[in-house]
Design a protein around this motif. Structure first.
Motif, short mmCIF file in Angstrom:
data_model
loop_
_atom_site.label_atom_id
_atom_site.label_comp_id
_atom_site.label_asym_id
_atom_site.label_seq_id
_atom_site.Cartn_x
_atom_site.Cartn_y
_atom_site.Cartn_z
N GLU A 115 0.81 -1.21 0.00
CA GLU A 115 0.00 0.00 0.00
C GLU A 115 0.85 1.26 0.00
N ASN A 151 -6.30 -0.96 -5.66
CA ASN A 151 -6.02 -1.15 -4.23
C ASN A 151 -7.26 -1.46 -3.41
N GLN A 159 -3.04 -7.78 0.35
CA GLN A 159 -2.67 -6.38 0.54
C GLN A 159 -1.64 -6.32 1.66
#
Length: 267
Positions: A115, A151, A159
């Motif tokens: 991220e 995302n 993630q």
């Protein structure tokens, strides 16, 4: 005690420890994790640890989250799947950084599944057109940030948290690169390459062949240890060269000569 009973006891203890660690981290808002991969006797493993400050006592706390075998190549998908252990301990949204070494597989895994805003920047080169520019006709066009769509956590994708490269490993890389500068001396370079070319032949032979490894162990009562590219000291001080010198000292140079003959590598 049967193997099945022992396995059941281990599983029960593991579940109890997992529950205790999960409860300990439940009231913590900020957690850092570390992870590393390593190989032992041609088996690969991954370990994950968590670190946090207790909000009441302000003491530093640590816990092991996982230590399990990795099967197959250490691809980005395999590493991302292994690091999904964060979800099992209900800390996925609390992790500030995950620290790893500078291995290309780890770096790529966090680039693909991480991220980190630096990895997911879109239009940073300034080439992206602004809404309303160079559009024929008066029709409005809706611009969508692709990185947001990529995302989105739809449960079908891993993630990973933001990535932190290990400072100690960076220093190791600096030491390794600087040491290689000595090969600019032609006389040293010739001896260095000749010596380590033969050492690498032995290490690679034992690493790739179980029969070769058994031959060394039978003759020397020790296994040869291979250098670890992520730990520069493993070449000289801790493992590879030191083990060869120990075998020569304890068993004599003749033993190494016989091994090289049997394994068909240069002495």
């Amino acid at each position: 005690m049967t193997r099945l009973t022992l396995r059941s006891m281990i599983d029960d203890a593991s579940k109890g420890m997992k529950k205790a660690v999960t409860e300990a981290m439940r009231g913590v808002d900020h957690i850092a994790t570390t992870t590393d991969c390593w190989s032992v006797r041609r088996w690969s493993f991954i370990g994950v640890t968590a670190h946090w400050i207790d909000p009441d006592s302000l003491k530093r706390c640590s816990a092991a989250l996982a230590c399990k075998q990795l099967r197959g190549s250490h691809t980005v998908d395999v590493l991302a799947n292994a690091l999904d252990i964060h979800s099992e301990f209900e800390i996925r949204g609390k992790i500030q950084r995950t620290t790893t070494d500078n291995g290309s597989n780890f770096i790529k895994a966090f680039q693909v599944f991480g991220e980190d805003e630096n990895n997911n920047a879109v239009g940073s080169d300034g080439d992206a057109s602004q809404p309303g520019e160079d559009q024929e006709g008066g029709e409005e066009v809706e611009f969508v940030d692709v990185s947001v769509l990529l995302n989105e956590d739809d449960g079908l994708e891993f993630q990973l948290p933001k990535h932190q490269r290990c400072a100690c490993h960076l220093l190791n890389l600096i030491a390794t690169v600087d040491a290689q500068k000595a090969t600019s001396n032609e006389a040293y370079k010739k001896v260095y390459r000749s010596t380590f070319g033969k050492c690498n032949a032995l290490w690679n032979k034992c690493g790739r062949s179980t029969l070769a490894a058994e031959t060394v162990e039978d003759a020397c009562s020790l296994q040869l240890l291979r250098p670890n590219a992520t730990r520069w000291k493993s070449l000289f001080l801790e493992q590879a060269v030191e083990r060869l010198l120990r075998i020569i000292k304890d068993k004599g140079e003749g033993t190494i000569r016989v091994l090289c003959t049997d394994l068909k590598v240069s002495m």
